[in-house]
Motif scaffolding. Sequence first.
Motif, PDB file in Angstrom:
ATOM      1  N   GLU A  86       0.810  -1.218   0.000  1.00 22.86           N
ATOM      2  CA  GLU A  86       0.000   0.000   0.000  1.00 22.86           C
ATOM      3  C   GLU A  86       0.847   1.273   0.000  1.00 22.86           C
ATOM      4  N   ASN A  87       2.103   1.167   0.392  1.00 19.53           N
ATOM      5  CA  ASN A  87       3.000   2.319   0.357  1.00 19.53           C
ATOM      6  C   ASN A  87       3.803   2.399  -0.938  1.00 19.53           C
ATOM      7  N   GLY A  88       3.585   1.446  -1.821  1.00 20.97           N
ATOM      8  CA  GLY A  88       4.323   1.434  -3.080  1.00 20.97           C
ATOM      9  C   GLY A  88       5.688   0.797  -2.975  1.00 20.97           C
ATOM     10  N   LEU A  89       5.939   0.034  -1.896  1.00 18.98           N
ATOM     11  CA  LEU A  89       7.221  -0.640  -1.733  1.00 18.98           C
ATOM     12  C   LEU A  89       7.175  -2.013  -2.389  1.00 18.98           C
ATOM     13  N   MET A  90       8.190  -2.342  -3.149  1.00 21.43           N
ATOM     14  CA  MET A  90       8.187  -3.584  -3.916  1.00 21.43           C
ATOM     15  C   MET A  90       8.401  -4.801  -3.017  1.00 21.43           C
ATOM     16  N   GLY A  91       7.940  -5.939  -3.529  1.00 22.53           N
ATOM     17  CA  GLY A  91       8.238  -7.203  -2.862  1.00 22.53           C
ATOM     18  C   GLY A  91       7.074  -7.882  -2.194  1.00 22.53           C
ATOM     19  N   SER A  92       5.959  -7.186  -2.014  1.00 25.14           N
ATOM     20  CA  SER A  92       4.773  -7.804  -1.406  1.00 25.14           C
ATOM     21  C   SER A  92       3.542  -7.038  -1.858  1.00 25.14           C
ATOM     22  N   GLY A  93       2.374  -7.598  -1.555  1.00 22.60           N
ATOM     23  CA  GLY A  93       1.134  -6.951  -1.973  1.00 22.60           C
ATOM     24  C   GLY A  93       0.668  -7.461  -3.322  1.00 22.60           C
ATOM     25  N   ASP A  94      -0.172  -6.679  -3.972  1.00 24.07           N
ATOM     26  CA  ASP A  94      -0.745  -7.068  -5.259  1.00 24.07           C
ATOM     27  C   ASP A  94       0.265  -6.980  -6.398  1.00 24.07           C
ATOM     28  N   TRP A  95      -0.013  -7.776  -7.424  1.00 24.02           N
ATOM     29  CA  TRP A  95       0.705  -7.629  -8.694  1.00 24.02           C
ATOM     30  C   TRP A  95       0.164  -6.385  -9.392  1.00 24.02           C
ATOM     31  N   PHE A  96       1.071  -5.500  -9.838  1.00 27.36           N
ATOM     32  CA  PHE A  96       0.668  -4.330 -10.608  1.00 27.36           C
ATOM     33  C   PHE A  96       1.370  -4.269 -11.960  1.00 27.36           C
ATOM     34  N   GLY A  97       2.200  -5.241 -12.244  1.00 27.16           N
ATOM     35  CA  GLY A  97       2.889  -5.282 -13.521  1.00 27.16           C
ATOM     36  C   GLY A  97       3.453  -6.661 -13.766  1.00 27.16           C
ATOM     37  N   VAL A  98       3.838  -6.901 -15.000  1.00 32.62           N
ATOM     38  CA  VAL A  98       4.379  -8.205 -15.384  1.00 32.62           C
ATOM     39  C   VAL A  98       5.648  -7.996 -16.202  1.00 32.62           C
ATOM     40  N   PRO A  99       6.800  -8.441 -15.707  1.00 33.27           N
ATOM     41  CA  PRO A  99       8.029  -8.380 -16.503  1.00 33.27           C
ATOM     42  C   PRO A  99       8.143  -9.603 -17.396  1.00 33.27           C
ATOM     43  N   ASN A 100       8.776  -9.453 -18.531  1.00 32.09           N
ATOM     44  CA  ASN A 100       8.995 -10.636 -19.360  1.00 32.09           C
ATOM     45  C   ASN A 100      10.408 -10.722 -19.927  1.00 32.09           C
ATOM     46  N   TYR A 101      11.299  -9.887 -19.407  1.00 29.24           N
ATOM     47  CA  TYR A 101      12.723 -10.049 -19.681  1.00 29.24           C
ATOM     48  C   TYR A 101      13.486  -9.607 -18.435  1.00 29.24           C
ATOM     49  N   GLY A 102      14.780  -9.819 -18.438  1.00 27.32           N
ATOM     50  CA  GLY A 102      15.548  -9.511 -17.242  1.00 27.32           C
ATOM     51  C   GLY A 102      16.895  -8.903 -17.554  1.00 27.32           C
ATOM     52  N   GLU A 103      17.675  -8.670 -16.509  1.00 26.51           N
ATOM     53  CA  GLU A 103      19.028  -8.132 -16.630  1.00 26.51           C
ATOM     54  C   GLU A 103      19.825  -8.549 -15.407  1.00 26.51           C
ATOM     55  N   PHE A 104      21.143  -8.654 -15.567  1.00 25.19           N
ATOM     56  CA  PHE A 104      21.974  -9.062 -14.442  1.00 25.19           C
ATOM     57  C   PHE A 104      23.411  -8.627 -14.676  1.00 25.19           C
ATOM     58  N   VAL A 105      24.191  -8.634 -13.597  1.00 27.30           N
ATOM     59  CA  VAL A 105      25.605  -8.268 -13.665  1.00 27.30           C
ATOM     60  C   VAL A 105      26.438  -9.533 -13.622  1.00 27.30           C
ATOM     61  N   GLY A 106      27.426  -9.595 -14.505  1.00 27.63           N
ATOM     62  CA  GLY A 106      28.329 -10.737 -14.533  1.00 27.63           C
ATOM     63  C   GLY A 106      29.738 -10.283 -14.852  1.00 27.63           C
ATOM     64  N   VAL A 107      30.537 -11.195 -15.360  1.00 25.10           N
ATOM     65  CA  VAL A 107      31.949 -10.936 -15.628  1.00 25.10           C
ATOM     66  C   VAL A 107      32.225 -11.134 -17.120  1.00 25.10           C
ATOM     67  N   TYR A 108      32.787 -10.112 -17.753  1.00 29.30           N
ATOM     68  CA  TYR A 108      33.219 -10.204 -19.152  1.00 29.30           C
ATOM     69  C   TYR A 108      34.727 -10.441 -19.176  1.00 29.30           C
ATOM     70  N   LEU A 109      35.160 -11.375 -19.993  1.00 30.52           N
ATOM     71  CA  LEU A 109      36.569 -11.774 -20.041  1.00 30.52           C
ATOM     72  C   LEU A 109      37.149 -11.584 -21.437  1.00 30.52           C
ATOM     73  N   ASN A 110      38.351 -11.006 -21.491  1.00 34.00           N
ATOM     74  CA  ASN A 110      39.116 -10.932 -22.735  1.00 34.00           C
ATOM     75  C   ASN A 110      39.968 -12.197 -22.800  1.00 34.00           C
ATOM     76  N   ASN A 111      39.471 -13.199 -23.488  1.00 35.70           N
ATOM     77  CA  ASN A 111      40.148 -14.495 -23.518  1.00 35.70           C
ATOM     78  C   ASN A 111      41.518 -14.426 -24.180  1.00 35.70           C
ATOM     79  N   ASP A 112      41.672 -13.520 -25.149  1.00 36.35           N
ATOM     80  CA  ASP A 112      42.967 -13.376 -25.810  1.00 36.35           C
ATOM     81  C   ASP A 112      44.034 -12.899 -24.825  1.00 36.35           C
ATOM     82  N   LEU A 113      43.680 -11.937 -23.958  1.00 34.93           N
ATOM     83  CA  LEU A 113      44.641 -11.451 -22.974  1.00 34.93           C
ATOM     84  C   LEU A 113      45.006 -12.535 -21.969  1.00 34.93           C
ATOM     85  N   PHE A 114      44.021 -13.368 -21.607  1.00 40.39           N
ATOM     86  CA  PHE A 114      44.325 -14.488 -20.708  1.00 40.39           C
ATOM     87  C   PHE A 114      45.349 -15.418 -21.367  1.00 40.39           C
TER      88      PHE A 114
END
Length: 436
Positions: free
Chosen positions: A145-173
């Motif tokens: 009811e305060n607009g804080l995410m994580g509980s309460g009613d569904w108000f939207g639907v995501p259908n893709y995502g994003e995340f942080v990972g590690v990019y490697l320059n294999n040639d330098l390795f």
Amino acid sequence: MSISTRRWATAATVALLAPIALAACSSGGGGGGDEDSKSLTIWHYEGDDSAMGQAWAKAVDIFKTEHPDVTVKVEKQVFEQIQKNAKIVLTGDDVPDVMEYNKGNATAGQLASQGLLTPLTDVAKEKGWDKKVSGSLATTAQYDENGLMGSGDWFGVPNYGEFVGVYLNNDLFKENGVEVPTTFDGFEEALAAFKAKGVTPLATAGAEYPLGQLWYELVLHYGDRALVDDYQLFKNDVDWHGDAMTEATNKLDEWVKKGYIASDSAGLTAEDMGVSFIAGKAPIMVSGSWWFGRLATEITFDWSQTLFPENKLHPGSSGNLWVVPTNAKSKTLAEDFIDITLRPEVQNILGEKGGLPVAGDPASITDPKTKELTQNFADVVSSDGLAFYPDWPVAGFYDVLVSQLQSLVNQSKTPDQVLDGLKDAYESGKADLLGQ
């Protein structure tokens, strides 16, 4: 507009939310009364050539085939204008039936708390959205009811995502005879090996988000889901000088002292970091999936993408949400469209184009690098491993995080002093947000 730009629009504009009671607070889909609608208006802000833009175009084609008597209007919007003007637009009568909107407390949460979005809880259960989008991926879909995410009613639907990972320059390795790490100890051994050969191993940036995400990867390495829930969702108080926060900040300080991070990183932007990695100047870059398309286009050396070694939790979240405005005239049709965006034929387009589908099949992807990225994301989601972003919890925390970690790189503050600075801003913002 790129995913990275949208991400930081969220991070940098988090505003304090007053506890406004929810209007239209049933948990149903709100689709009654529009069964005879013959039009559907869709707003989104994805480029035609982007993974999302191509997927949404496929969803529109399917919708038209299944609803031949309905006129579909797709209106391209500008992300910043929607960010600024959504509240004003959605209080009127001339609103879209379904629109792409930014996730988080200050955006979708704020509109939900003001009664401007239709609750979708019942339809999410009816159509099985809560099964396809669950765990940490669903956190940004639900608001209290305060607009804080994580509980309460569904108000939207995501259908893709994003995340942080590690990019490697294999040639330098290969050129430097350094083994590609699969463990955290191996990661540190690789950092030391590159430094011993005169190569600064980590491309990062202290003037913007990358250094904060590197710090958060370390927090998650030493922490657990309970810490994430306390930090992001205010389940309990955060111990800022507990083991996880202390070890992570000390480790980052150690890496700075050992020269694994360039001394001028405090003044570098995310663009500086990315350009440096693309130019082949650094063997390792810790950053988000939003870089993938650009790296795939511009890099000329052998490279790969992986998860931060041995972490069970990773910075990341769902992508933006499909929401149904309270004043929409064709809510049932809007729900049908949302459902189509979660179908395999749409999700697999996202996957093929590097868009990280929430319900796609990595096995259907043919490009090796895209398949690698998508499988990494699928592994994170299947293990409930999304831990959101370090600057999300409270208003203004992004600027504080940048400033404090710059001080760590500059060695003008100790790890304890940095943690004290973060704690003060976090606790103050939390008290304001919760009205304490």
